[in-house]
Design an enzyme around this catalytic site. Structure first.
Site, PDB file in Angstrom:
ATOM      1  N   ARG A  76       0.681  -0.910  -0.073  1.00 19.68           N
ATOM      2  CA  ARG A  76       0.124   0.187  -0.292  1.00 19.68           C
ATOM      3  C   ARG A  76       1.184   1.386  -0.001  1.00 19.68           C
ATOM      4  NH1 ARG A  76      -4.207  -0.169   5.460  1.00 19.68           N
ATOM      5  NH2 ARG A  76      -4.883  -1.639   4.078  1.00 19.68           N
ATOM      6  N   ARG A 145      -1.649   7.142   9.767  1.00 19.46           N
ATOM      7  CA  ARG A 145      -1.674   5.755   8.632  1.00 19.46           C
ATOM      8  C   ARG A 145      -1.486   7.554   7.342  1.00 19.46           C
ATOM      9  NH1 ARG A 145      -3.710   1.414   8.551  1.00 19.46           N
ATOM     10  NH2 ARG A 145      -2.853  -0.256  10.179  1.00 19.46           N
ATOM     11  N   LYS A 229      -3.238   1.891  14.914  1.00 25.94           N
ATOM     12  CA  LYS A 229      -3.745   2.646  13.786  1.00 25.94           C
ATOM     13  C   LYS A 229      -3.969   4.175  13.871  1.00 25.94           C
ATOM     14  CE  LYS A 229      -6.235  -0.125  11.240  1.00 25.94           C
ATOM     15  NZ  LYS A 229      -6.652  -0.780  10.340  1.00 25.94           N
ATOM     16  N   LYS A 231      -5.273   7.881  12.609  1.00 31.69           N
ATOM     17  CA  LYS A 231      -5.553   8.384  11.028  1.00 31.69           C
ATOM     18  C   LYS A 231      -5.850   9.731  11.371  1.00 31.69           C
ATOM     19  CE  LYS A 231      -6.587   3.859   9.399  1.00 31.69           C
ATOM     20  NZ  LYS A 231      -7.798   2.992   8.896  1.00 31.69           N
ATOM     21  N   CYS A 451     -15.537  -2.547  -0.154  1.00 26.24           N
ATOM     22  CA  CYS A 451     -13.680  -3.194   0.413  1.00 26.24           C
ATOM     23  C   CYS A 451     -13.310  -4.314  -0.374  1.00 26.24           C
ATOM     24  CB  CYS A 451     -13.593  -3.109   1.880  1.00 26.24           C
ATOM     25  SG  CYS A 451     -14.797  -4.399   2.593  1.00 26.24           S
ATOM     26  N   CYS A 457      -8.235 -10.595   1.688  1.00 26.08           N
ATOM     27  CA  CYS A 457      -8.603  -9.896   2.676  1.00 26.08           C
ATOM     28  C   CYS A 457      -8.767 -11.427   3.241  1.00 26.08           C
ATOM     29  CB  CYS A 457      -9.652  -8.664   2.958  1.00 26.08           C
ATOM     30  SG  CYS A 457      -9.010  -8.489   4.530  1.00 26.08           S
ATOM     31  N   CYS A 496     -16.890  -7.343   6.353  1.00 22.38           N
ATOM     32  CA  CYS A 496     -16.383  -7.573   7.899  1.00 22.38           C
ATOM     33  C   CYS A 496     -16.997  -6.526   8.128  1.00 22.38           C
ATOM     34  CB  CYS A 496     -15.095  -8.289   8.034  1.00 22.38           C
ATOM     35  SG  CYS A 496     -14.018  -6.993   8.335  1.00 22.38           S
ATOM     36  N   CYS A 500     -13.565  -0.358   6.138  1.00 21.01           N
ATOM     37  CA  CYS A 500     -12.953  -0.221   5.285  1.00 21.01           C
ATOM     38  C   CYS A 500     -13.507   0.802   4.249  1.00 21.01           C
ATOM     39  CB  CYS A 500     -12.135  -1.259   4.615  1.00 21.01           C
ATOM     40  SG  CYS A 500     -11.098  -2.158   6.105  1.00 21.01           S
TER      41      CYS A 500
HETATM   42 FE1  SRM Z   1      -9.169  -1.597   6.489  1.00 22.48          FE
HETATM   43  C1  SRM Z   1      -8.324  -4.124   7.998  1.00 22.48           C
HETATM   44  C2  SRM Z   1      -8.695  -2.700   2.960  1.00 22.48           C
HETATM   45  C3  SRM Z   1      -8.865   1.495   4.861  1.00 22.48           C
HETATM   46  C4  SRM Z   1     -10.593  -0.229   9.469  1.00 22.48           C
HETATM   47  N1  SRM Z   1      -8.093  -2.929   6.142  1.00 22.48           N
HETATM   48  C5  SRM Z   1      -7.547  -3.944   6.836  1.00 22.48           C
HETATM   49  C6  SRM Z   1      -6.796  -5.281   5.617  1.00 22.48           C
HETATM   50  C7  SRM Z   1      -5.286  -4.783   5.545  1.00 22.48           C
HETATM   51  C8  SRM Z   1      -7.208  -6.859   6.291  1.00 22.48           C
HETATM   52  C9  SRM Z   1      -5.939  -7.222   7.969  1.00 22.48           C
HETATM   53  O1  SRM Z   1      -5.687  -6.379   8.653  1.00 22.48           O
HETATM   54  O2  SRM Z   1      -5.403  -7.911   7.381  1.00 22.48           O
HETATM   55  C10 SRM Z   1      -7.568  -5.236   4.667  1.00 22.48           C
HETATM   56  C11 SRM Z   1      -7.231  -5.644   3.572  1.00 22.48           C
HETATM   57  C12 SRM Z   1      -7.683  -5.951   2.683  1.00 22.48           C
HETATM   58  C13 SRM Z   1      -7.045  -5.689   0.720  1.00 22.48           C
HETATM   59  O3  SRM Z   1      -7.438  -7.061   0.494  1.00 22.48           O
HETATM   60  O4  SRM Z   1      -6.308  -5.313   0.432  1.00 22.48           O
HETATM   61  C14 SRM Z   1      -7.959  -3.831   4.549  1.00 22.48           C
HETATM   62  N2  SRM Z   1      -8.338  -0.558   4.819  1.00 22.48           N
HETATM   63  C15 SRM Z   1      -8.562  -1.196   3.476  1.00 22.48           C
HETATM   64  C16 SRM Z   1      -8.598  -0.491   2.016  1.00 22.48           C
HETATM   65  C17 SRM Z   1      -7.429  -1.021   1.122  1.00 22.48           C
HETATM   66  C18 SRM Z   1     -10.393  -0.382   1.777  1.00 22.48           C
HETATM   67  C19 SRM Z   1     -10.469   0.189   0.424  1.00 22.48           C
HETATM   68  O5  SRM Z   1     -11.920  -0.356  -0.104  1.00 22.48           O
HETATM   69  O6  SRM Z   1      -9.549   0.536  -0.217  1.00 22.48           O
HETATM   70  C20 SRM Z   1      -8.542   0.448   3.111  1.00 22.48           C
HETATM   71  C21 SRM Z   1      -7.357   1.231   2.898  1.00 22.48           C
HETATM   72  C22 SRM Z   1      -7.020   2.585   2.845  1.00 22.48           C
HETATM   73  C23 SRM Z   1      -5.190   2.944   3.360  1.00 22.48           C
HETATM   74  O7  SRM Z   1      -5.117   3.543   2.107  1.00 22.48           O
HETATM   75  O8  SRM Z   1      -4.444   2.813   3.594  1.00 22.48           O
HETATM   76  C24 SRM Z   1      -9.084   0.581   4.182  1.00 22.48           C
HETATM   77  N3  SRM Z   1     -10.284   0.522   7.192  1.00 22.48           N
HETATM   78  C25 SRM Z   1      -9.858   1.809   5.775  1.00 22.48           C
HETATM   79  C26 SRM Z   1     -10.735   2.494   7.110  1.00 22.48           C
HETATM   80  C27 SRM Z   1     -11.271   3.500   5.819  1.00 22.48           C
HETATM   81  C28 SRM Z   1     -10.316   4.780   6.401  1.00 22.48           C
HETATM   82  O9  SRM Z   1      -9.490   4.992   7.117  1.00 22.48           O
HETATM   83  O10 SRM Z   1     -11.279   5.984   5.753  1.00 22.48           O
HETATM   84  C29 SRM Z   1     -11.296   1.929   8.328  1.00 22.48           C
HETATM   85  C30 SRM Z   1     -12.253   2.895   8.971  1.00 22.48           C
HETATM   86  C31 SRM Z   1     -11.922   3.760   9.590  1.00 22.48           C
HETATM   87  C32 SRM Z   1     -10.942   3.407  10.950  1.00 22.48           C
HETATM   88  O11 SRM Z   1      -9.956   3.092  10.680  1.00 22.48           O
HETATM   89  O12 SRM Z   1     -12.044   3.445  12.029  1.00 22.48           O
HETATM   90  C33 SRM Z   1     -10.321   0.686   8.196  1.00 22.48           C
HETATM   91  N4  SRM Z   1      -9.208  -1.686   8.614  1.00 22.48           N
HETATM   92  C34 SRM Z   1      -9.585  -1.026   9.417  1.00 22.48           C
HETATM   93  C35 SRM Z   1      -9.637  -2.082  10.278  1.00 22.48           C
HETATM   94  C36 SRM Z   1     -10.820  -1.550  11.690  1.00 22.48           C
HETATM   95  C37 SRM Z   1      -9.390  -0.647  12.781  1.00 22.48           C
HETATM   96  C38 SRM Z   1     -10.788  -0.743  13.806  1.00 22.48           C
HETATM   97  O13 SRM Z   1     -10.412  -0.014  14.922  1.00 22.48           O
HETATM   98  O14 SRM Z   1     -10.737  -2.048  14.404  1.00 22.48           O
HETATM   99  C39 SRM Z   1      -8.751  -3.321  10.170  1.00 22.48           C
HETATM  100  C40 SRM Z   1      -8.701  -4.425  10.820  1.00 22.48           C
HETATM  101  C41 SRM Z   1      -7.394  -3.938  12.372  1.00 22.48           C
HETATM  102  O15 SRM Z   1      -7.139  -3.334  12.022  1.00 22.48           O
HETATM  103  O16 SRM Z   1      -7.782  -4.773  13.277  1.00 22.48           O
HETATM  104  C42 SRM Z   1      -8.888  -2.775   8.816  1.00 22.48           C
HETATM  105 FE1  SF4 Z   2     -11.380  -6.863   4.970  1.00 22.07          FE
HETATM  106 FE2  SF4 Z   2     -13.298  -6.137   6.475  1.00 22.07          FE
HETATM  107 FE3  SF4 Z   2     -11.309  -4.266   5.514  1.00 22.07          FE
HETATM  108 FE4  SF4 Z   2     -13.329  -5.580   3.818  1.00 22.07          FE
HETATM  109  S1  SF4 Z   2     -13.982  -4.642   5.981  1.00 22.07           S
HETATM  110  S2  SF4 Z   2     -11.438  -4.741   3.829  1.00 22.07           S
HETATM  111  S3  SF4 Z   2     -13.128  -7.046   4.804  1.00 22.07           S
HETATM  112  S4  SF4 Z   2     -10.978  -5.853   6.939  1.00 22.07           S
END
Ligand code: SRM
Ligand code: SF4
Length: 647
Positions: A76, A145, A229, A231, A451, A457, A496, A500
């Site tokens: 990323r 991030r 993390k 943000k 997502c 994922c 899930c 994201c």
């Molecule tokens: Fe996310 C974890 C994809 C934005 C909340 N996110 C993941 C992982 C890395 C899965 C993992 O931990 O094994 C996913 C990888 C999937 C893949 O195959 O690519 C993933 N997140 C993404 C992306 C690619 C989704 C998308 O459709 O674009 C986004 C990448 C953003 C970037 O360039 O940095 C992405 N993730 C977000 C957002 C939205 C945002 O940041 O604006 C959120 C919700 C906002 C927040 O953080 O509160 C988000 N991702 C999570 C979480 C839950 C965090 C939490 O506080 O509980 C996880 C899981 C974790 O961290 O344990 C996670």
């Molecule tokens: Fe994976 Fe859940 Fe984030 Fe979708 S919302 S990319 S299933 S961690």
């Protein structure tokens, strides 16, 4: 000087805290394991690898019992404000074919992701990104991030210029200082893409009341980095393209009448991740923290970081995001602690206009005679498939015209600095490659997000990106059937509950609960400043129409003139929609519908249905919209008046 709780706060720390401590500032075990001839890293190395911007994954479509997983890596980029220089784009395009799965994915935080990279190619891939003015350092892991900013490249709007400038500077301020990244991926060669702002360098060293950890290679983060993390976003008044209420920290640029920067309104404590069945985890919108002058902004950001660094929960990673600190303490106590680190009071917020959702698609003059074009990308996936040749189109345009791009927080791309003379030729390339203009795309599709979920994922419990097109097509058909053609609202889906694609800020959202199953959320505002609520705990994807038909029928029947779907669901309440749906029969939308949410004063508990002719129904509907009343009230009053006149 703040009395930091370093030892007292750390009761029993989570395993990841130990890994960070033993990593020698993000070096091990990644550096050693990278040298091994293996397909994957150990569990411990995986955690540290995240700080370098990479996740170990496996292609879940290829899982075979008894066989080793099909290991591969996601990379990323860290791209503040979504800025991608042309050299970097062309490199990513090449790398996706050479080492990846032939696609590039624009993310919801304005980065690009490559999927499918094998361990043996990781080093070459990261090195190529860095040599092309990109970086993956800190794109994942327990630190700051990618910093978001509105993508619109308006050259005549000083507020937008400040937003990009400060997004870059906050990103630099909070970049990890360890040499690990360059040692591991570039054999120690430090590739500098741009000079750091001297103010940022000075701010990083300045010790504001305990914000700095002395004699540490990481003056801001220390050995343990952040508890989780972190943000940030920077935006301008009225522009919520960055989903500012979902961020740990959002800064709003405040300028004077002449466009000179004065300071920033600050919001803190947003975040969306949650876990099904665990009530103690929840999405949260950020609180208004206050206003600070521009001279104090870096110290303020450091003070917030220090508060979360020193008081955030390092024992339970499910409770470690800063939103829980805000929730547990309340914003007053949080503000007081930040002020201690800052050494001065935070002022009340400056008034700003309401925030709006903006997508910046299509052609726009950018304010200096040049143009930008916003291209809608379905779920951010840049690929070539059939007649749709987006990857080819972007490569050809960037190669020919050397255009920079900005990724949007809605998984889209803006190409900018386009000379007026090149406009037509660029549009022709897009047309030839089958790229639809925004007004040719269903608005539900254009402004939706899903997502990646399966197959990459590791946390996905069900499909998201791959099923979203069919879900949206079914919703459009249903809206047409119910009599809501051309209706537009924001729909988001995730595989899930981690959030994201920011589903909890969508007017309608589907959050995966298991194979083919989704929780349905409704009622966030069209401008993303209010959270949605759960409408249905578990919906099988096959039940999409039966689940949504009553909701849409109720919406059609009882909405106020011009009211959006999210606002309607919020106004009448989820409970009222559930009550309505309980007695709804499929096809009822063609009849006069009852509205249990706000009965007319004369109504009784017993309600009966009356069918009317289509032409009367159309008149009734128009009158209801005009008078801003539910049709059931209008029909009841009209019939009552008529019957009374009969004596
Ligand atoms: Fe996310 C974890 C994809 C934005 C909340 N996110 C993941 C992982 C890395 C899965 C993992 O931990 O094994 C996913 C990888 C999937 C893949 O195959 O690519 C993933 N997140 C993404 C992306 C690619 C989704 C998308 O459709 O674009 C986004 C990448 C953003 C970037 O360039 O940095 C992405 N993730 C977000 C957002 C939205 C945002 O940041 O604006 C959120 C919700 C906002 C927040 O953080 O509160 C988000 N991702 C999570 C979480 C839950 C965090 C939490 O506080 O509980 C996880 C899981 C974790 O961290 O344990 C996670
Ligand atoms: Fe994976 Fe859940 Fe984030 Fe979708 S919302 S990319 S299933 S961690």
């Amino acid at each position: 000087m703040v009395n930091t709780p370093a030892a007292t706060n750390i009761r029993k720390v989570s395993k990841v805290e130990g890994l960070k401590e033993r990593s020698n500032f993000l070096r091990e075990p990644v550096a050693s394991e990278l040298l091994l001839d293996t397909t994957h890293f150990s569990e411990d190395a995986i955690q540290i690898l995240k700080f370098h911007g990479s996740y170990q994954q496996d292609n879940r479509d290829n899982r075979v019992r008894g066989q080793e997983k099909d290991y591969q890596f996601m990379l990323r980029t860290r791209s503040p404000g979504g800025f991608i220089p042309p050299e970097l784009y062309l490199t990513l395009d090449r790398l996706s074919d050479e080492y990846g799965n032939h696609t590039i994915r624009a993310t919801t935080r304005q980065g690009f992701q490559l999927h499918g990279v094998l361990k043996k190619n990781l080093k070459a891939t990261i090195a190529a990104i860095v040599r092309s003015m990109g970086s993956t350092l800190g794109a994942c892991g327990d630190l700051n991030r990618n910093v978001m900013a509105p993508p619109a490249p308006f050259k005549n709007r000083p507020d937008y210029q400040y937003a990009w400038e400060y997004a870059d500077n906050i990103a630099d301020l909070l970049t990890p200082q360890t040499g690990a990244y360059y040692e591991i991926w570039l054999d120690g060669e430090k590739v500098i893409s741009a000079e750091e702002n001297p103010e940022v360098v000075a701010a990083r060293q300045r010790n504001g009341n305990g914000t700095i950890i002395h004699d540490s290679p990481e003056p801001i983060y220390g050995t343990h980095y952040m508890p989780r993390k972190f943000k940030c976003a920077v935006t301008v008044p009225g522009d919520n393209s960055v989903d500012l209420f979902s961020q740990d920290v959002s800064l709003i640029v405040i300028t004077d009448q002449g466009g000179e920067l004065q300071g920033f309104n600050v919001y803190a404590g947003g975040g969306l991740g949650r876990t099904h069945g665990k009530e103690e985890t929840f999405p949260r919108v950020a609180d208004a923290l206050g206003y600070v002058d521009k001279a104090d902004i870096y110290d303020l950001v450091k003070a917030i970081v220090a508060t979360q660094r020193d008081y955030g929960d390092r024992g339970d990673r499910r409770h470690a995001r800063m939103k829980y600190l805000l929730e547990d303490w309340g914003v007053e106590r949080f503000r007081t602690k930040v002020e201690e680190y800052l050494g001065k009071p935070i002022h009340p917020m400056k008034p700003t206009p309401e925030f709006q959702f903006l997508n910046f698609l299509d052609w726009h003059e950018q304010g200096d005679g040049k143009w930008f074009v916003g291209i809608s990308i379905e779920n951010g996936r840049v690929k070539d498939e059939g007649e749709f040749q987006l990857k080819t189109a972007l490569r050809e345009i960037v190669e020919t015209y050397r255009l920079p791009m900005r990724l949007t927080p809605s998984q889209n791309v803006l190409l900018y600095d386009i000379a007026p003379a090149d406009k037509d030729a660029i549009q022709q390339i897009l047309d030839r490659c089958g790229i639809k203009r925004p007004d040719q795309i269903d608005s539900l599709v254009r402004d939706s997000m899903a997502c990646p979920a399966l197959p990459t994922c590791g946390l996905a419990t069900t499909e998201s990106e791959r099923v979203m097109p069919s879900i949206l097509a079914r919703i459009r058909t249903l809206l047409d059937q119910v009599g809501l053609p051309d209706e537009h609202f924001i729909i988001r889906m995730t595989g899930c509950p981690n959030g994201c694609a920011r589903p909890y800020l969508a007017e309608l959202a589907f959050v995966g609960t298991g194979p083919g199953m989704y929780q349905v959320w409704v009622g966030a505002s069209p401008n993303q400043d209010r959270l949605a609520k759960v409408y249905v705990e578990k919906m099988h994807v096959d039940a999409l129409e039966t689940t949504l038909e009553p909701v849409f029928a109720f919406f059609k029947n009882a909405r106020h003139a011009g009211e959006s779907f999210g606002d309607f669901c919020d106004r009448v309440s989820v409970e009222a929609i559930q009550t309505f749906a309980a007695t709804y029969q499929p096809g009822d939308f063609a009849t006069v519908l009852e509205e249990p949410a706000s009965p007319s004063p004369s109504s009784t508990k017993v309600r009966r249905r009356v069918t009317v002719r289509e032409d009367v129904y159309v008149l009734l509907q128009a009158a209801a919209v005009k008078q801003g009343k539910p049709m059931s009230h209008l029909a009841t009053d009209a019939i009552a008046a008529y019957l009374k006149s009969l004596g």
